[in-house]
Design an enzyme around this catalytic site. Sequence first.
Site, PDB file in Angstrom:
ATOM      1  N   CYS A  83      -0.104   7.809  -0.841  1.00  0.00           N
ATOM      2  CA  CYS A  83      -0.558   6.635  -1.584  1.00  0.00           C
ATOM      3  C   CYS A  83      -1.882   6.140  -0.991  1.00  0.00           C
ATOM      4  O   CYS A  83      -2.144   6.290   0.195  1.00  0.00           O
ATOM      5  CB  CYS A  83       0.485   5.521  -1.520  1.00  0.00           C
ATOM      6  SG  CYS A  83       0.032   4.049  -2.502  1.00  0.00           S
ATOM      7  N   ASP A  96      -2.641   3.202  -0.447  1.00  0.00           N
ATOM      8  CA  ASP A  96      -2.367   1.965   0.298  1.00  0.00           C
ATOM      9  C   ASP A  96      -3.016   1.995   1.691  1.00  0.00           C
ATOM     10  O   ASP A  96      -2.842   2.951   2.450  1.00  0.00           O
ATOM     11  CB  ASP A  96      -0.849   1.799   0.427  1.00  0.00           C
ATOM     12  CG  ASP A  96      -0.460   0.399   0.871  1.00  0.00           C
ATOM     13  OD1 ASP A  96       0.226  -0.293   0.104  1.00  0.00           O
ATOM     14  OD2 ASP A  96      -0.845   0.009   2.000  1.00  0.00           O
ATOM     15  N   ARG A 127      -2.271   0.600   4.287  1.00  0.00           N
ATOM     16  CA  ARG A 127      -1.344   0.531   5.428  1.00  0.00           C
ATOM     17  C   ARG A 127      -0.710   1.871   5.770  1.00  0.00           C
ATOM     18  O   ARG A 127       0.156   1.948   6.642  1.00  0.00           O
ATOM     19  CB  ARG A 127      -0.247  -0.505   5.131  1.00  0.00           C
ATOM     20  CG  ARG A 127      -0.788  -1.906   4.954  1.00  0.00           C
ATOM     21  CD  ARG A 127       0.217  -2.807   4.286  1.00  0.00           C
ATOM     22  NE  ARG A 127       0.497  -2.384   2.907  1.00  0.00           N
ATOM     23  CZ  ARG A 127       1.359  -3.010   2.099  1.00  0.00           C
ATOM     24  NH1 ARG A 127       2.009  -4.070   2.519  1.00  0.00           N
ATOM     25  NH2 ARG A 127       1.558  -2.566   0.868  1.00  0.00           N
ATOM     26  N   HIS A 160       5.711   5.622   0.319  1.00  0.00           N
ATOM     27  CA  HIS A 160       6.041   4.572   1.295  1.00  0.00           C
ATOM     28  C   HIS A 160       6.885   3.513   0.605  1.00  0.00           C
ATOM     29  O   HIS A 160       6.765   3.293  -0.607  1.00  0.00           O
ATOM     30  CB  HIS A 160       4.775   3.974   1.923  1.00  0.00           C
ATOM     31  CG  HIS A 160       3.929   3.190   0.970  1.00  0.00           C
ATOM     32  ND1 HIS A 160       3.947   1.822   0.898  1.00  0.00           N
ATOM     33  CD2 HIS A 160       3.039   3.590   0.019  1.00  0.00           C
ATOM     34  CE1 HIS A 160       3.100   1.411  -0.028  1.00  0.00           C
ATOM     35  NE2 HIS A 160       2.540   2.471  -0.585  1.00  0.00           N
ATOM     36  N   CYS A 218       5.985   0.091  -2.122  1.00  0.00           N
ATOM     37  CA  CYS A 218       4.735   0.541  -2.750  1.00  0.00           C
ATOM     38  C   CYS A 218       4.437  -0.343  -3.971  1.00  0.00           C
ATOM     39  O   CYS A 218       5.268  -0.456  -4.879  1.00  0.00           O
ATOM     40  CB  CYS A 218       4.860   2.006  -3.169  1.00  0.00           C
ATOM     41  SG  CYS A 218       3.375   2.643  -3.981  1.00  0.00           S
TER      42      CYS A 218
HETATM   43 CO    CO Z   1       1.703   2.542  -2.432  1.00  0.00          CO
END
Ligand code: CO
Length: 217
Positions: A42, A44, A46, A98, A101
Amino acid sequence: MPTIKTLLENNRAWARAVSTEDPDFFEKLSRQQSPGYLWIGCADSRVPSTQLTGLMPGEMFVHRNVANVVVHADLNCLSVIQYAVEVLKVEHIIVCGHYSCGGVEAALRDSQHGLIDNWLRHVQDVRNKHHDFIDAAGDFAAQSARLCELNVIEQAVNVAQTTIVRQAWERGQGLTVNGLIYGLKDGLLRDLQLRINNSQGLESEYQKALAALRETN
Ligand code: CO
């Protein structure tokens, strides 16, 4: 938020630290890369793939998009897979989702965010396919976690069904498609028990991973 100037200073400090440890590191790496892994994860912020696996530059080829989706018409993702498999000859493709999400949760909620809704439609297909399993998970957080896990498994299957991966197996190239999921709250990766290393084994590995999910949830 740090300024761009701070990022540049951080970069100089990092390059210095790496060079101190291994004076030839950047020189060697500039000549060629031979990563053993392709990570599909992803976007993302993080979930920094190399950092959380303790790998150095040069060790992992990376493709990231919202909700780690693998679509058979996505030339961007397919090009990355092709280059990784046919040129770099990675031994493992890791599809890593993750928990919590945002893309998966938007798909689960059916919330509308514009253009991206079309992209997340693919995650809604996963949600619809496993409707009963997700409903049985319990509250929204539990349903979200289950959809995050199922999305990894389904996207990994999509990777295994690409012409690129199937042809690699036909040639006898050693290549395993793995499914992992990352916990934002504890920084830990969990193994979703999916290891597809040939076309014949795809269905049984898929069923095994789903069965493992049923046991843990
Ligand atoms: Co995500």
